[in-house]
Design a protein around this motif. Structure first.
Motif, mmCIF file in Angstrom:
data_model
loop_
_atom_site.group_PDB
_atom_site.id
_atom_site.type_symbol
_atom_site.label_atom_id
_atom_site.label_comp_id
_atom_site.label_asym_id
_atom_site.label_seq_id
_atom_site.Cartn_x
_atom_site.Cartn_y
_atom_site.Cartn_z
ATOM 1 N N SER A 81 0.397 -1.304 0.031
ATOM 2 C CA SER A 81 0.082 -0.106 -0.017
ATOM 3 C C SER A 81 0.876 1.129 -0.075
ATOM 4 O O SER A 81 0.904 2.673 -0.149
ATOM 5 C CB SER A 81 -0.785 0.294 1.144
ATOM 6 O OG SER A 81 -0.683 -0.083 2.676
ATOM 7 N N CYS A 82 2.105 1.212 0.852
ATOM 8 C CA CYS A 82 3.080 2.410 0.404
ATOM 9 C C CYS A 82 4.469 2.218 0.099
ATOM 10 O O CYS A 82 5.137 1.559 0.152
ATOM 11 C CB CYS A 82 3.448 2.387 2.188
ATOM 12 S SG CYS A 82 4.229 4.195 2.387
ATOM 13 N N SER A 98 5.059 12.178 7.043
ATOM 14 C CA SER A 98 5.407 12.200 5.441
ATOM 15 C C SER A 98 6.476 12.288 4.691
ATOM 16 O O SER A 98 6.796 11.051 4.343
ATOM 17 C CB SER A 98 3.734 13.008 4.398
ATOM 18 O OG SER A 98 2.562 12.069 5.105
ATOM 19 N N LEU A 144 6.982 7.979 5.257
ATOM 20 C CA LEU A 144 6.089 7.595 4.272
ATOM 21 C C LEU A 144 6.802 7.560 3.148
ATOM 22 O O LEU A 144 7.012 6.891 2.090
ATOM 23 C CB LEU A 144 4.941 7.927 3.883
ATOM 24 C CG LEU A 144 3.790 8.059 5.577
ATOM 25 C CD1 LEU A 144 2.803 8.549 5.420
ATOM 26 C CD2 LEU A 144 4.395 6.620 6.011
ATOM 27 N N ARG A 186 7.764 4.661 0.079
ATOM 28 C CA ARG A 186 7.081 4.599 -1.376
ATOM 29 C C ARG A 186 7.953 4.725 -2.226
ATOM 30 O O ARG A 186 7.957 3.701 -2.903
ATOM 31 C CB ARG A 186 6.036 5.927 -1.248
ATOM 32 C CG ARG A 186 5.081 6.127 -0.201
ATOM 33 C CD ARG A 186 3.952 7.023 -0.457
ATOM 34 N NE ARG A 186 4.135 7.384 -1.706
ATOM 35 C CZ ARG A 186 3.160 8.448 -1.806
ATOM 36 N NH1 ARG A 186 3.234 9.901 -1.340
ATOM 37 N NH2 ARG A 186 1.778 8.223 -3.107
ATOM 38 N N LEU A 197 -2.577 5.687 2.164
ATOM 39 C CA LEU A 197 -1.617 4.308 1.719
ATOM 40 C C LEU A 197 -1.347 3.029 3.062
ATOM 41 O O LEU A 197 -0.596 2.753 3.432
ATOM 42 C CB LEU A 197 0.000 5.419 2.906
ATOM 43 C CG LEU A 197 -0.066 6.737 1.481
ATOM 44 C CD1 LEU A 197 1.255 7.689 2.238
ATOM 45 C CD2 LEU A 197 0.494 6.192 -0.207
#
Length: 209
Positions: free
Chosen positions: A19-20, A72, A76, A80, A124
């Motif tokens: 998902s990320c 983020s 994240l 990612r 995410l």
């Protein structure tokens, strides 16, 4: 879907769709004092040491829920891209960020804390877990754990938490509701009404106990 034991739930998480980036980011949310940290630690151990990001490490006294941008940028975005992340760690005693923690881009990364399942992060998140402990019970546990000296802090925190969940509730959007039990596993998880569990966990029937 039948209720899942904690080992069965842990066994299903690596089968979720990433998902990320390459990571399956799983939120562990609930009221302060509900036992999120313990649940995340138990899941991490069952996953052979899956990394855990604690939102308390990214929050501050001034911004108890204003950590999304920090999460983020420091966590994240690297995940990612398939890279290890490194985030600052807030020292609640010193009222300042001190030290860093590295989070590898592991197959499953747990995001634990009040508001971990917030709307801004849900695109995410591979799965949102909500600990089914009411706010009054959770706060009683937290006060008992932290002692009377932190009672004023809890009063302010409770107001901030109530305001956050009033504006951005997690429970209605949770995929699994997790309750604590008295058996050896300590937890049971069940699909939340309207949650994604039925399609996010297609092999659930193979893990029933």
């Amino acid at each position: 879907m039948d209720e899942l034991t904690l080992p069965a739930l842990a066994g299903l998480l690596p089968a979720l769709a990433p998902s990320c980036g390459p990571v399956r980011l799983v939120a562990v949310d609930g009221h302060a004092g509900s036992g999120k940290t313990t649940l995340a630690a138990r899941l991490a151990a069952a996953l052979d040491g899956a990394p855990v990001v604690h939102t308390d490490d990214l929050a501050t006294h001034e911004q108890p829920f204003g950590w999304t941008r920090r999460l983020s940028g420091q966590v994240l975005d690297p995940l990612r891209a398939g890279r290890a992340a490194r985030h600052e760690v807030y020292d609640w005693t010193a009222h300042a960020f001190r030290g860093e923690r590295e989070i590898p881009a592991a197959p499953v990364v747990l995001l634990e804390g009040v508001g971990a399942g917030r709307a801004e992060l849900r695109p995410l998140l591979a799965l949102v877990l909500w600990l089914e402990v009411g706010p009054a019970t959770a706060r009683e546990r937290g006060l008992r754990r932290d002692g009377p000296l932190l009672a004023p802090f809890w009063t302010g925190w409770s107001r901030a938490e109530d305001a956050h969940f009033a504006a951005d509730p997690t429970r209605p959007f949770a995929d699994l509701l997790v309750r604590q039990t008295d058996d050896a596993d300590g937890y049971r998880a069940a699909a939340a009404p309207g949650g994604r569990a039925a399609r996010a966990l297609p092999a659930a029937g193979d893990h029933r106990e």
